[in-house]
Design a protein around this motif. Structure first.
Motif, PDB file in Angstrom:
ATOM      1  N   TYR A 160       0.940  -1.216   0.000  1.00 23.62           N
ATOM      2  CA  TYR A 160       0.014  -0.023   0.059  1.00 23.62           C
ATOM      3  C   TYR A 160       0.816   1.207   0.131  1.00 23.62           C
ATOM      4  O   TYR A 160       0.782   2.054  -0.786  1.00 23.62           O
ATOM      5  N   LYS A 161       1.815   1.274   0.832  1.00 22.27           N
ATOM      6  CA  LYS A 161       2.791   2.378   1.000  1.00 22.27           C
ATOM      7  C   LYS A 161       3.719   2.610  -0.321  1.00 22.27           C
ATOM      8  O   LYS A 161       3.601   3.787  -0.886  1.00 22.27           O
ATOM      9  N   VAL A 213       2.390   1.713  -3.481  1.00 19.43           N
ATOM     10  CA  VAL A 213       1.405   2.266  -4.292  1.00 19.43           C
ATOM     11  C   VAL A 213       0.913   3.608  -4.063  1.00 19.43           C
ATOM     12  O   VAL A 213       0.953   4.668  -5.001  1.00 19.43           O
ATOM     13  N   MET A 214       1.146   4.210  -2.838  1.00 24.20           N
ATOM     14  CA  MET A 214       0.787   5.370  -2.571  1.00 24.20           C
ATOM     15  C   MET A 214       1.771   6.587  -2.877  1.00 24.20           C
ATOM     16  O   MET A 214       1.841   7.764  -3.080  1.00 24.20           O
ATOM     17  N   ASN A 215       3.005   5.977  -2.832  1.00 21.06           N
ATOM     18  CA  ASN A 215       4.221   6.650  -3.064  1.00 21.06           C
ATOM     19  C   ASN A 215       4.588   6.894  -4.557  1.00 21.06           C
ATOM     20  O   ASN A 215       5.516   7.569  -4.980  1.00 21.06           O
TER      21      ASN A 215
END
Length: 105
Positions: free
Chosen positions: A97-98, A100-102
């Motif tokens: 998730y991190k 993808v968010m970055n």
């Protein structure tokens, strides 16, 4: 008697492994099992194994159970291993998730 318990536990673990493999194949082939339902089912399974281990330990401590110490410890370790596996999956999901968010848009 202990050999029978070990064989029973190994059979359960093999059945769980086959079931997990079938779930992966279903979801990989466009099956109707969604990720959230699979995750919820896994969490419920881990919770059930922890509840069982806790109940076995409590009844063993009070002397109400006919279970041996080996059976209680085996249930406790099974619950611990399943929880640790679930924790590792959660950590991988958070990392993904991190990532993808970055990602730049």
């Amino acid at each position: 008697m202990n050999d029978m318990n070990i064989n029973r536990m190994l059979a359960e673990m093999r059945a769980m492994s086959l079931e997990a493999g079938n779930r992966v194949q279903e979801t990989g082939n466009g099956g109707n099992t969604d990720f959230s339902a699979l995750l919820r089912q896994t969490i419920d399974s881990v919770n059930a194994s922890q509840q069982t281990a806790r109940t076995m330990a409590e009844t063993f401590e009070t002397g109400e159970s006919g279970a041996s110490l080996a059976e209680v410890m085996l249930a406790s370790q099974k619950a611990s291993v399943s929880f640790q596996a679930m924790l590792q999956v959660r950590n991988k999901l958070v990392d993904a998730y991190k990532d993808v968010m970055n990602m730049p848009i």
